[in-house]
Design an enzyme around this catalytic site. Structure first.
Site: not given
Length: 308
Positions: A169, A140, A44
């Site tokens: 994550k 992740y 992001t």
């Protein structure tokens, strides 16, 4: 340490350059509204288009802003989990060591992308990073972005062999895979949702929070959802989940972070500027994002001095 509503921070730009003043405002906005962790330089945060110098500067500035806010308010400092991943193991180690030097509390390490390593290659990649830094690591897994899926058995092997690998994550979109990770890794391993729309379902199977895109623009709402669940107010958590659902889906109408940056600009947090090869959200997407913000009850609550 790494539980609750953790924001995957956008990186604000203006006229092609890092907007440091806006970044500080974003950090303060998050800290003020219940966020329990900050992740700069993740997906992001447009990490693929940051220069190495910008990458390290964003992490350092996020740490500094979080510390300054805590000192000014007398409230606990919000921890920083630095995005430090790469498809080059040596580069990931470099970013990890730089983040440790600059005061980060932990690391987010994405699965290597494009070169598509085997499960053994993934194990060796993450084990090498863990051996090179004392910071706790959140793995992740986002196969839709990277082209490789970090399997639960590999996660469990890493958790067993590398004490500083403390969580994941999980953004495969599969509650089954998340459940298998929890089954294999045990109760001390932290599972965080990587998809805002699946935060509540993953909390229900034992997840401990989310690394959120939506919380860039709705930090209090995401924090309240998790707090409601933890307090046993399940009906309230369900209501908050459904109220945020359209916004969570709208954030991925186009490639992230296009829609969330458009939303941030709409409510005055920062400019919506992206770096190529990402293009601004279309008018159709912007209209749906605006409608989802209204449905979620998100108003213009930006810090004084923010620019649209």
């Amino acid at each position: 340490m790494f539980t609750g509503s953790i924001t995957a921070l956008i990186t604000p730009f203006r006229d092609g350059a890092l907007d440091e003043e806006a970044l500080v405002r974003l950090v303060e906005f998050q800290c003020e509204h219940g966020t329990t962790g900050l992740v700069p330089c993740g997906t992001t945060g447009e990490s693929p288009t940051l220069t190495p110098e910008e990458h390290e500067r964003v992490v350092a500035l996020t740490v500094q802003a979080s510390r300054a806010w805590a000192e000014r308010t007398g409230r606990p400092r919000v921890p920083v989990i630095a995005g430090a991943g790469s498809n080059n193991t040596a580069e990931a180690i470099h970013y990890s060591q730089a983040a440790a030097r600059d005061g980060a509390d932990g690391l987010l390490q994405i699965t290597p992308y494009y070169n598509k390593p085997t499960q053994e290659g993934l194990y060796r990649h993450f084990a090498a990073i863990a051996a090179a830094t004392p910071l706790p690591i959140i793995l992740y897994n986002v196969p839709g972005r990277t082209g490789v899926n970090l399997l639960p058995e590999t996660v469990a092997r890493l958790a067993q062999d590398c004490p500083t690998i403390v969580g994941i994550k999980e953004a495969s979109g599969s509650p089954d895979q998340a459940s298998e990770i929890l089954r294999l890794c045990g109760p001390n391993f932290t599972l965080l949702s990587g998809d805002d729309s699946l935060t509540l379902p993953l909390l229900a199977i034992g997840g401990r929070g989310v690394i959120s895109v939506v919380s860039n623009v709705a930090p209090a709402a995401v924090a309240d959802l998790i707090a409601s669940w933890r307090a046993g107010r399940t009906a309230e958590a369900q209501e908050r989940h459904l109220r945020l659902y359209a916004l969570a889906r709208a954030m991925f109408l186009e490639t992230n972070p296009g829609p969330v940056k458009a939303a941030a600009a709409m409510i005055g947090l920062c400019s919506g500027e992206l770096r190529l090869p990402l293009a601004p959200a279309t008018e159709a997407t912007r209209a749906r994002v605006a409608a989802a913000l209204a449905e979620a009850g998100i108003e213009a609550v930006a810090p004084v001095g923010a620019t649209a």
